[in-house]
Design a protein around this motif. Sequence first.
Motif, PDB file in Angstrom:
ATOM      1  N   UNK A 218       0.850  -1.212   0.000  1.00  0.00           N
ATOM      2  CA  UNK A 218       0.000   0.000   0.000  1.00  0.00           C
ATOM      3  C   UNK A 218       0.877   1.250   0.000  1.00  0.00           C
ATOM      4  N   UNK A 219       1.945   1.221   0.803  1.00  0.00           N
ATOM      5  CA  UNK A 219       2.849   2.378   0.900  1.00  0.00           C
ATOM      6  C   UNK A 219       3.458   2.727  -0.459  1.00  0.00           C
ATOM      7  N   UNK A 220       3.901   1.705  -1.195  1.00  0.00           N
ATOM      8  CA  UNK A 220       4.552   1.974  -2.484  1.00  0.00           C
ATOM      9  C   UNK A 220       3.544   2.322  -3.579  1.00  0.00           C
ATOM     10  N   UNK A 221       2.342   1.732  -3.497  1.00  0.00           N
ATOM     11  CA  UNK A 221       1.316   2.070  -4.508  1.00  0.00           C
ATOM     12  C   UNK A 221       0.852   3.514  -4.330  1.00  0.00           C
ATOM     13  N   UNK A 222       0.557   3.894  -3.086  1.00  0.00           N
ATOM     14  CA  UNK A 222      -0.009   5.224  -2.857  1.00  0.00           C
ATOM     15  C   UNK A 222       1.054   6.279  -2.558  1.00  0.00           C
ATOM     16  N   UNK A 223       2.207   5.839  -2.022  1.00  0.00           N
ATOM     17  CA  UNK A 223       3.254   6.791  -1.647  1.00  0.00           C
ATOM     18  C   UNK A 223       4.255   7.055  -2.756  1.00  0.00           C
ATOM     19  N   UNK A 224       4.407   6.088  -3.689  1.00  0.00           N
ATOM     20  CA  UNK A 224       5.363   6.262  -4.792  1.00  0.00           C
ATOM     21  C   UNK A 224       4.667   6.135  -6.144  1.00  0.00           C
ATOM     22  N   UNK A 225       3.336   5.988  -6.101  1.00  0.00           N
ATOM     23  CA  UNK A 225       2.519   5.911  -7.325  1.00  0.00           C
ATOM     24  C   UNK A 225       2.885   4.730  -8.225  1.00  0.00           C
ATOM     25  N   UNK A 226       3.297   3.609  -7.608  1.00  0.00           N
ATOM     26  CA  UNK A 226       3.584   2.407  -8.383  1.00  0.00           C
ATOM     27  C   UNK A 226       2.269   1.693  -8.698  1.00  0.00           C
ATOM     28  N   UNK A 227       2.123   1.153  -9.911  1.00  0.00           N
ATOM     29  CA  UNK A 227       0.850   0.497 -10.257  1.00  0.00           C
ATOM     30  C   UNK A 227       0.555  -0.748  -9.429  1.00  0.00           C
ATOM     31  N   UNK A 228       1.609  -1.461  -8.994  1.00  0.00           N
ATOM     32  CA  UNK A 228       1.395  -2.555  -8.036  1.00  0.00           C
ATOM     33  C   UNK A 228       2.527  -2.534  -7.025  1.00  0.00           C
ATOM     34  N   UNK A 229       2.236  -3.040  -5.823  1.00  0.00           N
ATOM     35  CA  UNK A 229       3.259  -3.034  -4.773  1.00  0.00           C
ATOM     36  C   UNK A 229       4.418  -3.960  -5.107  1.00  0.00           C
ATOM     37  N   UNK A 230       5.593  -3.752  -4.504  1.00  0.00           N
ATOM     38  CA  UNK A 230       6.780  -4.543  -4.844  1.00  0.00           C
ATOM     39  C   UNK A 230       6.646  -6.033  -4.503  1.00  0.00           C
ATOM     40  N   UNK A 231       5.900  -6.370  -3.441  1.00  0.00           N
ATOM     41  CA  UNK A 231       5.747  -7.779  -3.071  1.00  0.00           C
ATOM     42  C   UNK A 231       4.752  -8.474  -3.999  1.00  0.00           C
ATOM     43  N   UNK A 232       3.709  -7.741  -4.380  1.00  0.00           N
ATOM     44  CA  UNK A 232       2.758  -8.245  -5.386  1.00  0.00           C
ATOM     45  C   UNK A 232       3.480  -8.459  -6.716  1.00  0.00           C
ATOM     46  N   UNK A 233       4.351  -7.521  -7.062  1.00  0.00           N
ATOM     47  CA  UNK A 233       5.121  -7.624  -8.309  1.00  0.00           C
ATOM     48  C   UNK A 233       6.087  -8.812  -8.254  1.00  0.00           C
ATOM     49  N   UNK A 234       6.716  -9.015  -7.094  1.00  0.00           N
ATOM     50  CA  UNK A 234       7.629 -10.158  -6.931  1.00  0.00           C
ATOM     51  C   UNK A 234       6.885 -11.471  -7.189  1.00  0.00           C
ATOM     52  N   UNK A 235       5.679 -11.576  -6.633  1.00  0.00           N
ATOM     53  CA  UNK A 235       4.855 -12.773  -6.857  1.00  0.00           C
ATOM     54  C   UNK A 235       4.509 -12.945  -8.330  1.00  0.00           C
ATOM     55  N   UNK A 236       4.274 -11.833  -9.016  1.00  0.00           N
ATOM     56  CA  UNK A 236       3.929 -11.876 -10.438  1.00  0.00           C
ATOM     57  C   UNK A 236       5.132 -12.339 -11.267  1.00  0.00           C
TER      58      UNK A 236
END
Length: 293
Positions: A218-236
């Motif tokens: 949530x911090x990276x999606x809303x705080x850095x405007x990333x389309x998905x969080x880094x842990x969600x991206x790692x899973x992807x």
Amino acid sequence: MSTVLKTIGIVGAGQMGCGIAQVSALAGYKVNIYDLSQERIESALATINGNLARQVSAAKMTDDERKAALSLISGSADVNDLAPMDLVIEAATEDESVKRKIYTLVCPVLKPDAILATNTSSLSITRLASATDRPERFMGIHFMNPVPVMKLVELVRGIATEEATFKMARDYVSSLDKTVTVAEDFPAFIVNRILLPMINEAIYTLYEGVGTVDAIDTAMKLGANHPMGPLQLADFIGLDTCLSIMQVLHEGLSDSKYRPCPLLVKYVEAGWLGRKSGRGFYDYRGEVPVPTR
């Protein structure tokens, strides 16, 4: 060297191979997917058909365009079917020994002026080229995942890659309506050299208890405007792929800042590889993904 690419061979019927086949056929190239497993080939052809059917439903292409693209794609478990190809792209797992075995198998059947490329996301192009019979006609063409959606392709020359090979690869990528970025042959190139340490740092942040999976994403999606969080991206991406790229960076650049997080190692050892295995930093076995920590 022939000046016009018409036929593309793809080694590996996984997610990347499927995507490269799909975009190549849509651009009018005749494509042959080679894999040792007939079952994986059939699954790949079904996946491509499903993807194209969704594009038709969304009115992004006509049914005639879907049929035309599918008619250009074939699959084969016989390596000899790669013999007439102008360009062969190896899209196998991110393991150097596997890739070397493939080149030993594929090179003898290729015509002398065929270009051989690898879709590696981190390994040395120069070192891989040395395992082939055509280092001057070998280079990295690194597509991003998912291939049909992502606009970028990294082109990476090895020390022996000829200019004509590079130009042909660049023309091919441009014909797919993708944007080229040129990277030097250093571990993980541009995108993954920047992206994977960020993901690794997010895993350290979880490991050290700074935040939960949900808090970090949530911090990276809303705080850095990333389309998905880094842990969600790692899973992807796949946690095994993340780990292998961090290991390539750590070994190749000998800098402790690239040390893979022990928690990433533990998840991979558990077989929790992310979305593809049903569990990673999230559990995907229910209706909605649930954080596993």
